[in-house]
Enzyme design. Structure first.
Site: not given
Ligand code: GCO
Ligand code: MN
Ligand code: MN
Length: 390
Positions: A56, A59, A90, A183, A185, A219, A222, A247, A257, A259, A289
């Site tokens: 981002h 970041d 990306m 993307e 979610k 993702e 998600h 992702d 969430d 991850d 991700d």
């Molecule tokens: C999340 C998202 C993020 C995006 C990222 C890139 O659940 O926080 O998946 O990680 O992928 O912001 O756009």
């Molecule tokens: Mn993501």
């Molecule tokens: Mn995510």
């Protein structure tokens, strides 16, 4: 450790600065790991064998950096890329951390915030392109609501469409070689996020001014948070020529969430995903991700990153084994057998003459209903294969 599970450039494995750089803060607890700088992360990714890094805007460049600071940061980052061979395929925009985005960015009900979100995204696109990005991701983390009394969902959809159209025109105007990947979610950090699934994103893309420039970045976690089948989602996106990016991570369905490391929870679904991507010849980046458990120290973060890639490569190998397994393939052939007797109706579309015959044809419904499918046997063969006893 077998060599065949060592990542190579052609695997296009990437991590975000925010993934391996995650400091382990959660809503209940303070950070458990120190900040690792972007340059250090690039070196760490090279050490574990990744191909690329994504970020981002903030970041890499703090939101309040001066132009001179920005340029110095970019120079140091590029040097780390050159020293390691790590690429940036990306980039994306942080449209969620600063309080200005508390009620959304492109869908904020405040026009000034919507205009600021466009401005911030254009600067972030410039930054991404400068470092080599060819895919630009839009994850609308704050584009949603907790209550729907204050905002019209139709207006929000129009605002989001306006922003994506505007930014497509910006990219065209600049002559950038850049595609967008949206993307979806379902929730987190908002109670409900607009366009919550891959299917809704695909429907939305068809309404844009430049649909050819825009695809999806599905993702795994998600879709799982929404209780959906991720492989089905990417198959639909692939068939529509919209699988621009992916992702990969993992998640216990219907939880927060999480991850998790790719393949750490839903191993059969992970196999289905890898088997699909490898079978169709998916060739865009494979982005993990995810982030390490909060209990991990920095060495364990590296194990997390290695684990994502290793599991992918093990499953890729299992996918090859699956495709070469004569018993499995014979069962699949049996399940999908076609003697051609129905092709006059199932190929070539509607034809009035052929259709008259279809209307008159006598089907033996009971005999058809008595035909079973050996899916239990087939599924157990997959389990045997995944558990390593085949
Ligand atoms: C999340 C998202 C993020 C995006 C990222 C890139 O659940 O926080 O998946 O990680 O992928 O912001 O756009
Ligand atoms: Mn993501
Ligand atoms: Mn995510």
């Amino acid at each position: 450790m077998s060599n065949q599970y060592i990542p190579r450039a052609e695997d296009k494995f990437t991590f975000g600065l925010w993934t391996v750089g995650n400091i382990g803060r959660d809503p209940f607890g303070d950070p458990v790991r120190g900040v690792v700088t972007p340059v250090e992360i690039v070196h760490m990714l090279a050490e574990v064998g990744a191909w690329g890094v994504n970020f981002h805007d903030n970041d890499l460049v703090p939101i309040d950096a001066t132009a001179a600071e920005r340029d110095r940061i970019v120079r140091d980052f590029r040097k780390a890329m050159d020293d390691t061979g790590i690429v940036v395929p990306m980039a994306t925009t942080n449209l969620f951390t600063h309080p200005v985005f508390r009620d959304g960015a492109f869908t904020s009900s405040d026009p000034e915030v919507r205009a600021y979100a466009l401005q911030k995204t254009m600067a972030a696109i410039d930054l991404g392109v400068e470092l080599g990005a060819e895919t630009y991701v839009f994850w609308g983390g704050r584009e949603g609501t907790e209550t729907d009394v204050g905002k019209c969902a139709v207006d929000s959809g129009r605002h989001f469409r306006y922003a994506i159209n505007y930014l497509c025109d910006y990219v065209i105007d600049q002559g950038y070689n850049l595609r967008f990947a949206l993307e979806p979610k379902p929730n987190e950090p908002r109670g409900d996020i607009y366009l919550p699934t891959v299917g809704s994103m695909l429907g939305f893309i068809a309404t844009l001014d430049h649909p050819e420039m825009v695809g999806v970045n599905p993702e795994m976690a998600h879709e799982q948070m929404a209780g959906l089948n991720f492989m089905h989602a990417i198959a639909q996106a692939w068939e529509a020529d919209k699988l621009f990016h992916i992702d990969l991570n993992d998640q216990n369905m219907d939880r927060y969430d999480q991850d998790f490391r790719f393949g750490s929870h839903s191993i059969k679904q992970a196999f289905n995903v890898v088997h699909f991507l490898e079978s169709v010849g998916y060739d865009n980046p494979r982005h993990f991700d995810a982030h390490a458990y909060r209990s991990s120290d920095l060495d364990d973060v590296k194990e997390f990153a290695r684990g994502c890639m290793r599991t992918y490569l093990i499953l890729k190998d299992k996918s090859r084994q699956f495709a070469a397994d004569s018993e499995i393939q014979a069962l699949i052939a049996e399940c999908t057998a076609d003697d051609g007797s129905m092709s006059m109706w199932l190929e070539g579309g509607y034809d009035p003459g052929r259709n008259n015959e279809l209307r008159r044809h006598l089907f033996d419904r009971d005999a058809l209903g008595a035909r079973g499918k050996p899916y239990e046997r087939l599924d157990q063969l997959l389990i045997d294969l995944l558990l390593g006893v085949r």
